[in-house]
Design a protein around this motif. Structure first.
Motif, PDB file in Angstrom:
ATOM      1  N   MET A 152       8.513   2.857   0.272  1.00  0.00           N
ATOM      2  CA  MET A 152       7.609   3.406  -0.733  1.00  0.00           C
ATOM      3  C   MET A 152       7.682   4.936  -0.735  1.00  0.00           C
ATOM      4  SD  MET A 152       4.182   1.050  -0.620  1.00  0.00           S
ATOM      5  CE  MET A 152       4.273  -0.720  -0.964  1.00  0.00           C
ATOM      6  N   ALA A 153       7.732   5.509   0.456  1.00  0.00           N
ATOM      7  CA  ALA A 153       7.851   6.964   0.546  1.00  0.00           C
ATOM      8  C   ALA A 153       9.131   7.445  -0.136  1.00  0.00           C
ATOM      9  CB  ALA A 153       7.833   7.390   2.011  1.00  0.00           C
TER      10      ALA A 153
ATOM     11  N   GLY B 162       3.058  11.017  -2.976  1.00  0.00           N
ATOM     12  CA  GLY B 162       2.591  10.230  -1.846  1.00  0.00           C
ATOM     13  C   GLY B 162       1.967  11.100  -0.765  1.00  0.00           C
TER      14      GLY B 162
ATOM     15  N   TRP C 177       4.371  -4.017  -5.732  1.00  0.00           N
ATOM     16  CA  TRP C 177       5.077  -2.738  -5.695  1.00  0.00           C
ATOM     17  C   TRP C 177       6.233  -2.729  -6.693  1.00  0.00           C
ATOM     18  CZ3 TRP C 177       4.674   2.109  -4.615  1.00  0.00           C
ATOM     19  CH2 TRP C 177       5.799   2.907  -4.433  1.00  0.00           C
TER      20      TRP C 177
ATOM     21  N   THR D  99      -1.858   6.474  -2.037  1.00  0.00           N
ATOM     22  CA  THR D  99      -2.448   6.457  -0.700  1.00  0.00           C
ATOM     23  C   THR D  99      -2.024   5.172   0.003  1.00  0.00           C
ATOM     24  OG1 THR D  99      -4.375   7.688  -1.507  1.00  0.00           O
ATOM     25  CG2 THR D  99      -4.602   6.567   0.611  1.00  0.00           C
ATOM     26  N   GLY D 100      -1.540   5.294   1.225  1.00  0.00           N
ATOM     27  CA  GLY D 100      -1.059   4.132   1.960  1.00  0.00           C
ATOM     28  C   GLY D 100      -2.157   3.424   2.737  1.00  0.00           C
ATOM     29  N   ASN D 101      -1.771   2.370   3.397  1.00  0.00           N
ATOM     30  CA  ASN D 101      -2.674   1.577   4.236  1.00  0.00           C
ATOM     31  C   ASN D 101      -3.360   2.451   5.277  1.00  0.00           C
ATOM     32  OD1 ASN D 101      -2.590   0.040   7.128  1.00  0.00           O
ATOM     33  ND2 ASN D 101      -3.366  -1.313   5.522  1.00  0.00           N
TER      34      ASN D 101
ATOM     35  N   GLU E 132      -2.152   1.277  -1.691  1.00  0.00           N
ATOM     36  CA  GLU E 132      -1.361   0.123  -1.270  1.00  0.00           C
ATOM     37  C   GLU E 132      -1.925  -0.471   0.019  1.00  0.00           C
ATOM     38  OE1 GLU E 132       1.158  -0.674   1.189  1.00  0.00           O
ATOM     39  OE2 GLU E 132       1.048   1.196   2.311  1.00  0.00           O
ATOM     40  N   ARG E 133      -2.128  -1.776  -0.009  1.00  0.00           N
ATOM     41  CA  ARG E 133      -2.647  -2.555   1.110  1.00  0.00           C
ATOM     42  C   ARG E 133      -3.943  -1.971   1.695  1.00  0.00           C
ATOM     43  NH1 ARG E 133       1.061  -2.636   5.566  1.00  0.00           N
ATOM     44  NH2 ARG E 133       1.655  -0.577   4.822  1.00  0.00           N
TER      45      ARG E 133
ATOM     46  N   SER F 126       1.472  11.743   3.004  1.00  0.00           N
ATOM     47  CA  SER F 126       2.256  11.377   4.178  1.00  0.00           C
ATOM     48  C   SER F 126       2.131  12.451   5.251  1.00  0.00           C
ATOM     49  CB  SER F 126       3.727  11.202   3.791  1.00  0.00           C
ATOM     50  OG  SER F 126       4.538  10.974   4.927  1.00  0.00           O
TER      51      SER F 126
ATOM     52  N   GLY G   7      -0.259   3.742   7.110  1.00  0.00           N
ATOM     53  CA  GLY G   7       0.318   4.613   6.108  1.00  0.00           C
ATOM     54  C   GLY G   7       1.230   3.823   5.191  1.00  0.00           C
ATOM     55  N   MET G   8       2.017   4.518   4.392  1.00  0.00           N
ATOM     56  CA  MET G   8       2.904   3.800   3.475  1.00  0.00           C
ATOM     57  C   MET G   8       4.257   3.522   4.128  1.00  0.00           C
ATOM     58  SD  MET G   8       4.073   6.705   0.723  1.00  0.00           S
ATOM     59  CE  MET G   8       2.407   7.366   0.587  1.00  0.00           C
TER      60      MET G   8
END
Length: 267
Positions: free
Chosen positions: A228-229, A195, A179, A217-219, A124-125, A197, A223-224
């Motif tokens: 989303m988490a 996720g 999303w 996987t987040g930005n 994401e992002r 984290s 992070g996410m």
């Protein structure tokens, strides 16, 4: 037979060079790939360019010859040129022997079949094309069903991302979604959303993983987001035993992907 282009003023050269810009890629529905290895990977995956530019001095190389024959056999055009033109197209001072122009083949969620693989990668992002390319290479290595890009990620068809993927762009399906679209699609069938984290006590080696696992996987910098988490079925972290507080996003994805694959396979 290939034609020859050696003039910078040629309209096709100008058109292809513009594909280094995202706006023109979207308008044309085309993108650039550069390098003999990457284009050979694409050919072996059944992807052939609409235009193939190759260095005159490499015309006799067996892999170049195979690319020329396959391109022309599929209705594309092979064009003999020089290093200066290839450099102008690729943006590199030391260009590879070949540059290909390919149709954009980004997918939607409806094109994916989650039953085809035990692990899927979700980002994401994502902002860095090098990270995106490396994640694609990881996806290829672990046999992931595909990479799903959430919201405003870096363009997977940028020259930098394609180069970083080392051919994996042509072997790992890539889909784009918001999303909300992704969550609706995910919850309409089987699938565990895991996720990465730092805000959890669950060590990445502790929980069970079930197929299909969707690894989120987040930005890179942020992070996410919390929402989303909260949607994840499981949050896990990779322990940091040194002074660094986190791993690079692509490295963390690779570590997790192999752990998930090992656990699903009974390792």
């Amino acid at each position: 037979m290939p034609r020859e282009i050696t003039a910078f003023s040629n309209p096709l050269i100008k058109r292809v060079r513009n594909l280094r810009d995202k706006k023109h890629r979207r308008e044309e529905g085309l993108f650039l790939a550069e390098g003999l290895r990457i284009l050979t990977e694409a050919r072996e995956a059944g992807r052939l360019p609409e235009y193939l530019f190759f260095a005159r001095e490499m015309a006799g190389h067996p892999l170049v010859r195979a690319l020329v024959d396959a391109t022309e056999g599929a209705g594309g055009e092979a064009i003999e040129t020089n290093a200066d033109i290839l450099s102008k197209l690729s943006g590199k001072d030391n260009p590879g022997a070949v540059v290909g122009v390919y149709p954009d083949f980004a997918l939607t969620l409806a094109d994916l079949d989650r039953s085809t693989a035990p692990i899927w990668l979700v980002a994401e992002r994502l902002r860095d094309p090098g990270n995106l390319g490396t994640i694609l290479r990881t996806g290829d290595a672990v046999g992931a069903g595909g990479l799903i890009l959430i919201d405003e990620c870096v363009d997977p068809f940028s020259v930098e991302a394609v180069r970083a993927s080392m051919g994996a762009l042509f072997t790992v399906p890539v889909a784009k979604a918001s999303w909300a679209e992704f969550v609706a699609w995910l919850r309409a069938g089987p699938g565990q959303l895991v996720g990465l984290s730092l805000d959890t006590e669950h060590d990445y080696k502790a929980p069970p993983y079930t197929a299909p696992t969707f690894l989120l996987t987040g930005n890179e910098a942020q992070g996410m987001p919390d929402f989303m988490a909260a949607e994840c079925d499981l949050l896990v972290k990779i322990p940091m035993l040194g002074k660094a507080d986190s791993l690079n996003a692509a490295v963390a994805t690779a570590v997790m992907a192999y752990e998930v694959l090992s656990r699903i396979r009974g390792g």
